[in-house]
Design a protein around this motif. Structure first.
Motif, PDB file in Angstrom:
ATOM      1  N   THR A   1     -14.499 143.891   2.750  1.00 62.51           N
ATOM      2  CA  THR A   1     -14.572 145.175   3.433  1.00 62.51           C
ATOM      3  C   THR A   1     -13.285 145.942   3.164  1.00 62.51           C
ATOM      4  O   THR A   1     -12.276 145.362   2.750  1.00 62.51           O
ATOM      5  CB  THR A   1     -14.724 144.991   4.954  1.00 62.51           C
ATOM      6  N   GLN A   2     -13.333 147.230   3.433  1.00 64.17           N
ATOM      7  CA  GLN A   2     -12.108 148.019   3.310  1.00 64.17           C
ATOM      8  C   GLN A   2     -11.043 147.471   4.251  1.00 64.17           C
ATOM      9  O   GLN A   2      -9.874 147.407   3.896  1.00 64.17           O
ATOM     10  CB  GLN A   2     -12.385 149.488   3.616  1.00 64.17           C
ATOM     11  N   GLU A   3     -11.445 147.039   5.425  1.00 65.82           N
ATOM     12  CA  GLU A   3     -10.493 146.493   6.396  1.00 65.82           C
ATOM     13  C   GLU A   3      -9.825 145.224   5.868  1.00 65.82           C
ATOM     14  O   GLU A   3      -8.644 144.994   6.122  1.00 65.82           O
ATOM     15  CB  GLU A   3     -11.198 146.202   7.733  1.00 65.82           C
ATOM     16  N   GLN A   4     -10.548 144.405   5.143  1.00 60.57           N
ATOM     17  CA  GLN A   4      -9.979 143.165   4.607  1.00 60.57           C
ATOM     18  C   GLN A   4      -8.928 143.435   3.533  1.00 60.57           C
ATOM     19  O   GLN A   4      -8.082 142.576   3.272  1.00 60.57           O
ATOM     20  CB  GLN A   4     -11.087 142.279   4.045  1.00 60.57           C
ATOM     21  N   MET A   5      -8.966 144.612   2.940  1.00 60.78           N
ATOM     22  CA  MET A   5      -7.974 144.949   1.918  1.00 60.78           C
ATOM     23  C   MET A   5      -6.572 145.044   2.521  1.00 60.78           C
ATOM     24  O   MET A   5      -5.587 144.928   1.800  1.00 60.78           O
ATOM     25  CB  MET A   5      -8.348 146.250   1.211  1.00 60.78           C
ATOM     26  N   GLU A   6      -6.488 145.214   3.833  1.00 58.85           N
ATOM     27  CA  GLU A   6      -5.176 145.278   4.493  1.00 58.85           C
ATOM     28  C   GLU A   6      -4.394 143.974   4.322  1.00 58.85           C
ATOM     29  O   GLU A   6      -3.172 143.986   4.343  1.00 58.85           O
ATOM     30  CB  GLU A   6      -5.332 145.591   5.982  1.00 58.85           C
ATOM     31  N   ALA A   7      -5.090 142.879   4.122  1.00 59.61           N
ATOM     32  CA  ALA A   7      -4.417 141.591   3.926  1.00 59.61           C
ATOM     33  C   ALA A   7      -3.623 141.568   2.621  1.00 59.61           C
ATOM     34  O   ALA A   7      -2.796 140.686   2.417  1.00 59.61           O
ATOM     35  CB  ALA A   7      -5.444 140.455   3.924  1.00 59.61           C
ATOM     36  N   PHE A   8      -3.869 142.544   1.765  1.00 58.43           N
ATOM     37  CA  PHE A   8      -3.186 142.611   0.474  1.00 58.43           C
ATOM     38  C   PHE A   8      -2.158 143.740   0.447  1.00 58.43           C
ATOM     39  O   PHE A   8      -1.902 144.344  -0.581  1.00 58.43           O
ATOM     40  CB  PHE A   8      -4.216 142.773  -0.647  1.00 58.43           C
ATOM     41  N   GLU A   9      -1.579 144.013   1.604  1.00 60.15           N
ATOM     42  CA  GLU A   9      -0.482 144.976   1.759  1.00 60.15           C
ATOM     43  C   GLU A   9      -0.879 146.426   1.468  1.00 60.15           C
ATOM     44  O   GLU A   9      -0.073 147.239   1.044  1.00 60.15           O
ATOM     45  CB  GLU A   9       0.717 144.579   0.887  1.00 60.15           C
ATOM     46  N   LEU A  10      -2.158 146.738   1.718  1.00 62.58           N
ATOM     47  CA  LEU A  10      -2.629 148.117   1.654  1.00 62.58           C
ATOM     48  C   LEU A  10      -3.084 148.499   3.050  1.00 62.58           C
ATOM     49  O   LEU A  10      -3.795 147.731   3.689  1.00 62.58           O
ATOM     50  CB  LEU A  10      -3.836 148.241   0.719  1.00 62.58           C
ATOM     51  N   THR A  11      -2.691 149.655   3.527  1.00 59.86           N
ATOM     52  CA  THR A  11      -3.220 150.068   4.820  1.00 59.86           C
ATOM     53  C   THR A  11      -4.675 150.483   4.630  1.00 59.86           C
ATOM     54  O   THR A  11      -5.089 150.866   3.528  1.00 59.86           O
ATOM     55  CB  THR A  11      -2.436 151.249   5.430  1.00 59.86           C
ATOM     56  N   LEU A  12      -5.440 150.412   5.688  1.00 62.16           N
ATOM     57  CA  LEU A  12      -6.842 150.813   5.630  1.00 62.16           C
ATOM     58  C   LEU A  12      -6.950 152.251   5.129  1.00 62.16           C
ATOM     59  O   LEU A  12      -7.757 152.561   4.255  1.00 62.16           O
ATOM     60  CB  LEU A  12      -7.495 150.663   7.007  1.00 62.16           C
ATOM     61  N   ARG A  13      -6.097 153.117   5.659  1.00 63.89           N
ATOM     62  CA  ARG A  13      -6.144 154.529   5.262  1.00 63.89           C
ATOM     63  C   ARG A  13      -5.801 154.709   3.782  1.00 63.89           C
ATOM     64  O   ARG A  13      -6.455 155.492   3.087  1.00 63.89           O
ATOM     65  CB  ARG A  13      -5.192 155.355   6.141  1.00 63.89           C
ATOM     66  N   GLN A  14      -4.807 153.993   3.277  1.00 65.52           N
ATOM     67  CA  GLN A  14      -4.464 154.074   1.850  1.00 65.52           C
ATOM     68  C   GLN A  14      -5.675 153.713   1.000  1.00 65.52           C
ATOM     69  O   GLN A  14      -6.010 154.411   0.045  1.00 65.52           O
ATOM     70  CB  GLN A  14      -3.344 153.088   1.488  1.00 65.52           C
ATOM     71  N   PHE A  15      -6.298 152.601   1.356  1.00 71.73           N
ATOM     72  CA  PHE A  15      -7.426 152.133   0.564  1.00 71.73           C
ATOM     73  C   PHE A  15      -8.600 153.093   0.659  1.00 71.73           C
ATOM     74  O   PHE A  15      -9.247 153.392  -0.345  1.00 71.73           O
ATOM     75  CB  PHE A  15      -7.844 150.718   0.970  1.00 71.73           C
ATOM     76  N   GLN A  16      -8.875 153.598   1.845  1.00 66.31           N
ATOM     77  CA  GLN A  16      -9.973 154.555   2.001  1.00 66.31           C
ATOM     78  C   GLN A  16      -9.733 155.804   1.158  1.00 66.31           C
ATOM     79  O   GLN A  16     -10.658 156.323   0.534  1.00 66.31           O
ATOM     80  CB  GLN A  16     -10.130 154.959   3.472  1.00 66.31           C
ATOM     81  N   ARG A  17      -8.507 156.278   1.142  1.00 68.92           N
ATOM     82  CA  ARG A  17      -8.179 157.474   0.356  1.00 68.92           C
ATOM     83  C   ARG A  17      -8.331 157.228  -1.142  1.00 68.92           C
ATOM     84  O   ARG A  17      -8.795 158.095  -1.871  1.00 68.92           O
ATOM     85  CB  ARG A  17      -6.757 157.935   0.673  1.00 68.92           C
ATOM     86  N   ILE A  18      -7.954 156.052  -1.609  1.00 62.75           N
ATOM     87  CA  ILE A  18      -8.100 155.722  -3.028  1.00 62.75           C
ATOM     88  C   ILE A  18      -9.583 155.627  -3.388  1.00 62.75           C
ATOM     89  O   ILE A  18     -10.043 156.223  -4.354  1.00 62.75           O
ATOM     90  CB  ILE A  18      -7.361 154.417  -3.370  1.00 62.75           C
ATOM     91  N   GLU A  19     -10.330 154.883  -2.585  1.00 67.73           N
ATOM     92  CA  GLU A  19     -11.733 154.648  -2.902  1.00 67.73           C
ATOM     93  C   GLU A  19     -12.585 155.914  -2.784  1.00 67.73           C
ATOM     94  O   GLU A  19     -13.540 156.086  -3.538  1.00 67.73           O
ATOM     95  CB  GLU A  19     -12.284 153.544  -1.984  1.00 67.73           C
ATOM     96  N   SER A  20     -12.225 156.801  -1.874  1.00 67.41           N
ATOM     97  CA  SER A  20     -13.009 158.026  -1.685  1.00 67.41           C
ATOM     98  C   SER A  20     -12.656 159.118  -2.687  1.00 67.41           C
ATOM     99  O   SER A  20     -13.389 160.089  -2.845  1.00 67.41           O
ATOM    100  CB  SER A  20     -12.787 158.576  -0.272  1.00 67.41           C
ATOM    101  N   GLY A  21     -11.510 158.977  -3.334  1.00 72.00           N
ATOM    102  CA  GLY A  21     -11.070 160.004  -4.268  1.00 72.00           C
ATOM    103  C   GLY A  21     -10.136 161.018  -3.647  1.00 72.00           C
ATOM    104  O   GLY A  21      -9.666 161.931  -4.316  1.00 72.00           O
ATOM    105  N   GLU A  22      -9.847 160.864  -2.366  1.00 70.18           N
ATOM    106  CA  GLU A  22      -8.886 161.755  -1.715  1.00 70.18           C
ATOM    107  C   GLU A  22      -7.513 161.607  -2.374  1.00 70.18           C
ATOM    108  O   GLU A  22      -6.793 162.577  -2.556  1.00 70.18           O
ATOM    109  CB  GLU A  22      -8.820 161.428  -0.222  1.00 70.18           C
ATOM    110  N   THR A  23      -7.181 160.375  -2.744  1.00 68.95           N
ATOM    111  CA  THR A  23      -5.986 160.104  -3.542  1.00 68.95           C
ATOM    112  C   THR A  23      -6.458 159.927  -4.980  1.00 68.95           C
ATOM    113  O   THR A  23      -7.162 158.966  -5.279  1.00 68.95           O
ATOM    114  CB  THR A  23      -5.274 158.820  -3.067  1.00 68.95           C
ATOM    115  N   THR A  24      -6.101 160.867  -5.842  1.00 72.72           N
ATOM    116  CA  THR A  24      -6.573 160.793  -7.221  1.00 72.72           C
ATOM    117  C   THR A  24      -5.577 160.123  -8.142  1.00 72.72           C
ATOM    118  O   THR A  24      -5.888 159.846  -9.295  1.00 72.72           O
ATOM    119  CB  THR A  24      -6.870 162.199  -7.774  1.00 72.72           C
TER     120      THR A  24
END
Length: 89
Positions: free
Chosen positions: A42-65
């Motif tokens: 899940t996106q939430e599980q990515m936090e275990a790899f030193e990414l905040t949920l918001r960082q990962f959501q922004r990358i995956e959604s394209g908000e962070t290009t």
């Protein structure tokens, strides 16, 4: 040289590389999403790899290009692949 203007990270719309960069970015996002779902993370599980949920959501959604190399490295490690495999698109 700093001329006082703020430059955004990435490639400007007027650049000859803009369309190609956008296509590359979209393919990378799709690969990240597909691999994450394949690994049943899940996106939430990515936090275990030193990414905040918001960082990962922004990358995956394209908000962070233009994600940082550090974040791409973390995503690759979370997905169990090398950074070069992640970028091989």
């Amino acid at each position: 040289m700093n001329d006082g203007t703020k430059h955004k990270r990435g490639i400007d719309e007027g650049s000859d590389f803009f369309e190609e960069f956008n296509a590359f970015s979209a393919r990378l996002r799709q690969k990240i999403l597909s691999l994450r779902k394949e690994k049943k993370l899940t996106q939430e599980q990515m936090e275990a790899f030193e990414l905040t949920l918001r960082q990962f959501q922004r990358i995956e959604s394209g908000e962070t290009t233009n994600p940082t190399l550090a974040n791409l490295f973390k995503i690759a490690k979370a997905l169990g692949i090398s950074p070069s495999q992640l970028l091989d698109i």
